[in-house]
Design a protein around this motif. Structure first.
Motif, mmCIF file in Angstrom:
data_model
loop_
_atom_site.group_PDB
_atom_site.id
_atom_site.type_symbol
_atom_site.label_atom_id
_atom_site.label_comp_id
_atom_site.label_asym_id
_atom_site.label_seq_id
_atom_site.Cartn_x
_atom_site.Cartn_y
_atom_site.Cartn_z
ATOM 1 N N GLU A 27 38.638 40.691 43.844
ATOM 2 C CA GLU A 27 37.487 40.105 43.142
ATOM 3 C C GLU A 27 36.898 38.923 43.913
ATOM 4 O O GLU A 27 35.683 38.821 44.087
ATOM 5 C CB GLU A 27 37.929 39.654 41.741
ATOM 6 C CG GLU A 27 36.807 39.223 40.838
ATOM 7 C CD GLU A 27 35.886 40.364 40.454
ATOM 8 O OE1 GLU A 27 34.756 40.073 40.030
ATOM 9 O OE2 GLU A 27 36.277 41.527 40.585
ATOM 10 N N THR A 28 37.775 38.016 44.404
ATOM 11 C CA THR A 28 37.261 36.852 45.153
ATOM 12 C C THR A 28 36.608 37.280 46.454
ATOM 13 O O THR A 28 35.582 36.729 46.845
ATOM 14 C CB THR A 28 38.390 35.830 45.440
ATOM 15 O OG1 THR A 28 39.445 36.475 46.122
ATOM 16 C CG2 THR A 28 38.885 35.176 44.185
ATOM 17 N N ILE A 29 37.184 38.279 47.129
ATOM 18 C CA ILE A 29 36.588 38.783 48.378
ATOM 19 C C ILE A 29 35.209 39.364 48.099
ATOM 20 O O ILE A 29 34.241 39.099 48.825
ATOM 21 C CB ILE A 29 37.513 39.843 49.028
ATOM 22 C CG1 ILE A 29 38.793 39.173 49.520
ATOM 23 C CG2 ILE A 29 36.811 40.534 50.177
ATOM 24 C CD1 ILE A 29 39.872 40.144 49.944
ATOM 25 N N ARG A 30 35.107 40.160 47.019
ATOM 26 C CA ARG A 30 33.828 40.775 46.663
ATOM 27 C C ARG A 30 32.780 39.703 46.354
ATOM 28 O O ARG A 30 31.638 39.774 46.811
ATOM 29 C CB ARG A 30 34.011 41.692 45.449
ATOM 30 C CG ARG A 30 32.790 42.524 45.105
ATOM 31 C CD ARG A 30 32.989 43.309 43.829
ATOM 32 N NE ARG A 30 33.269 42.470 42.676
ATOM 33 C CZ ARG A 30 32.349 41.706 42.050
ATOM 34 N NH1 ARG A 30 31.115 41.684 42.470
ATOM 35 N NH2 ARG A 30 32.696 40.988 41.004
ATOM 36 N N LYS A 31 33.193 38.675 45.586
ATOM 37 C CA LYS A 31 32.270 37.594 45.231
ATOM 38 C C LYS A 31 31.799 36.834 46.467
ATOM 39 O O LYS A 31 30.617 36.508 46.594
ATOM 40 C CB LYS A 31 32.938 36.624 44.252
ATOM 41 C CG LYS A 31 32.969 37.117 42.835
ATOM 42 C CD LYS A 31 33.584 36.080 41.926
ATOM 43 C CE LYS A 31 33.643 36.549 40.495
ATOM 44 N NZ LYS A 31 34.272 35.559 39.614
ATOM 45 N N ARG A 47 31.633 37.924 49.566
ATOM 46 C CA ARG A 47 30.723 38.771 50.345
ATOM 47 C C ARG A 47 29.333 38.809 49.724
ATOM 48 O O ARG A 47 28.326 38.712 50.423
ATOM 49 C CB ARG A 47 31.277 40.190 50.448
ATOM 50 C CG ARG A 47 32.383 40.309 51.448
ATOM 51 C CD ARG A 47 32.862 41.731 51.541
ATOM 52 N NE ARG A 47 33.998 41.842 52.461
ATOM 53 C CZ ARG A 47 34.842 42.857 52.489
ATOM 54 N NH1 ARG A 47 34.695 43.864 51.640
ATOM 55 N NH2 ARG A 47 35.820 42.878 53.350
ATOM 56 N N ALA A 48 29.285 38.926 48.406
ATOM 57 C CA ALA A 48 27.988 38.961 47.713
ATOM 58 C C ALA A 48 27.253 37.635 47.896
ATOM 59 O O ALA A 48 26.038 37.608 48.139
ATOM 60 C CB ALA A 48 28.201 39.251 46.235
ATOM 61 N N LYS A 49 28.004 36.537 47.824
ATOM 62 C CA LYS A 49 27.410 35.211 47.993
ATOM 63 C C LYS A 49 26.843 35.045 49.407
ATOM 64 O O LYS A 49 25.751 34.534 49.609
ATOM 65 C CB LYS A 49 28.475 34.145 47.721
ATOM 66 C CG LYS A 49 27.941 32.754 47.533
ATOM 67 C CD LYS A 49 29.069 31.816 47.132
ATOM 68 C CE LYS A 49 28.560 30.425 46.875
ATOM 69 N NZ LYS A 49 29.630 29.503 46.502
ATOM 70 N N ARG A 50 27.624 35.496 50.423
ATOM 71 C CA ARG A 50 27.174 35.403 51.811
ATOM 72 C C ARG A 50 25.904 36.232 52.037
ATOM 73 O O ARG A 50 24.967 35.788 52.691
ATOM 74 C CB ARG A 50 28.279 35.884 52.753
ATOM 75 C CG ARG A 50 28.824 34.759 53.597
ATOM 76 C CD ARG A 50 29.842 35.243 54.586
ATOM 77 N NE ARG A 50 31.183 35.009 54.044
ATOM 78 C CZ ARG A 50 32.142 35.914 53.935
ATOM 79 N NH1 ARG A 50 31.947 37.143 54.340
ATOM 80 N NH2 ARG A 50 33.309 35.595 53.419
ATOM 81 N N ALA A 51 25.870 37.433 51.464
ATOM 82 C CA ALA A 51 24.697 38.304 51.607
ATOM 83 C C ALA A 51 23.481 37.673 50.938
ATOM 84 O O ALA A 51 22.369 37.719 51.479
ATOM 85 C CB ALA A 51 24.989 39.676 51.003
ATOM 86 N N ASN A 52 23.705 37.083 49.772
ATOM 87 C CA ASN A 52 22.616 36.421 49.041
ATOM 88 C C ASN A 52 22.056 35.255 49.845
ATOM 89 O O ASN A 52 20.840 35.072 49.946
ATOM 90 C CB ASN A 52 23.129 35.952 47.677
ATOM 91 C CG ASN A 52 22.023 35.511 46.767
ATOM 92 O OD1 ASN A 52 20.870 35.886 46.963
ATOM 93 N ND2 ASN A 52 22.347 34.707 45.787
#
Length: 161
Positions: free
Chosen positions: A106-110, A112-117
């Motif tokens: 979950e933290t890895i996914r979050k 990655r999403a934050k970096r992409a954003n």
């Protein structure tokens, strides 16, 4: 009598005061307004204060070096060099706490999403607009593929006959 009228007229004159932003009675008249003169003989405003630089220099212990004089190295050494502020929040003794080595899915996914954003946000506006337009087109195409084919009322009537 002529002198009295001139005196009354002078007393009655109003002049615009820029500071107060209104008309005020001017008893002295514009000709008798006291103007100060600086060292060069130029007229200066009444509110001008002398010696500001000298007072500043005294307060800040500032000194201008003379022509040909070497630069004072003691002042330069006192100034911080390199990075002035280091972010040491939550740090004792100047050492940071070790990072958690194992992260959950979950933290890895979050992250990655934050970096992409952030990557999208920091992108130049023109490129971001192009990317958004492409995304909209692909979304519309996908929606069209999922949607049922449209049948007109006339086709429905024909099929009922």
């Amino acid at each position: 009598p002529d002198e009295d009228r001139a005196l009354v007229k002078r007393r009655a004159t109003l002049r615009w005061d820029a500071r107060k932003k209104k008309f005020i009675k001017d008893f002295d008249g514009p000709d008798k307004q006291s103007k100060r003169v600086n060292e060069s003989g130029k007229a200066i405003k009444k509110g001008y204060r002398r010696g500001l630089y000298d007072r500043w220099r005294e307060r800040n212990k500032g000194r201008i070096q003379a022509e040909g004089e070497d630069e004072d190295t003691s002042l330069a050494a006192a100034r911080p060099v390199g990075r002035r502020f280091r972010h040491t929040k939550g740090v004792e003794g100047g050492e940071r706490a070790p990072k958690e080595e194992l992260k959950s899915k979950e933290t890895i996914r979050k992250e990655r999403a934050k970096r992409a954003n952030m990557k999208d946000k920091n992108m130049p506006k023109a490129l971001r607009k192009q990317k958004e337009a492409k995304k909209r087109q692909s979304d519309n195409a996908a929606a069209r593929a999922k949607a049922k084919p449209h049948i007109s009322k006339a086709a429905i009537k024909r099929s009922r006959r």
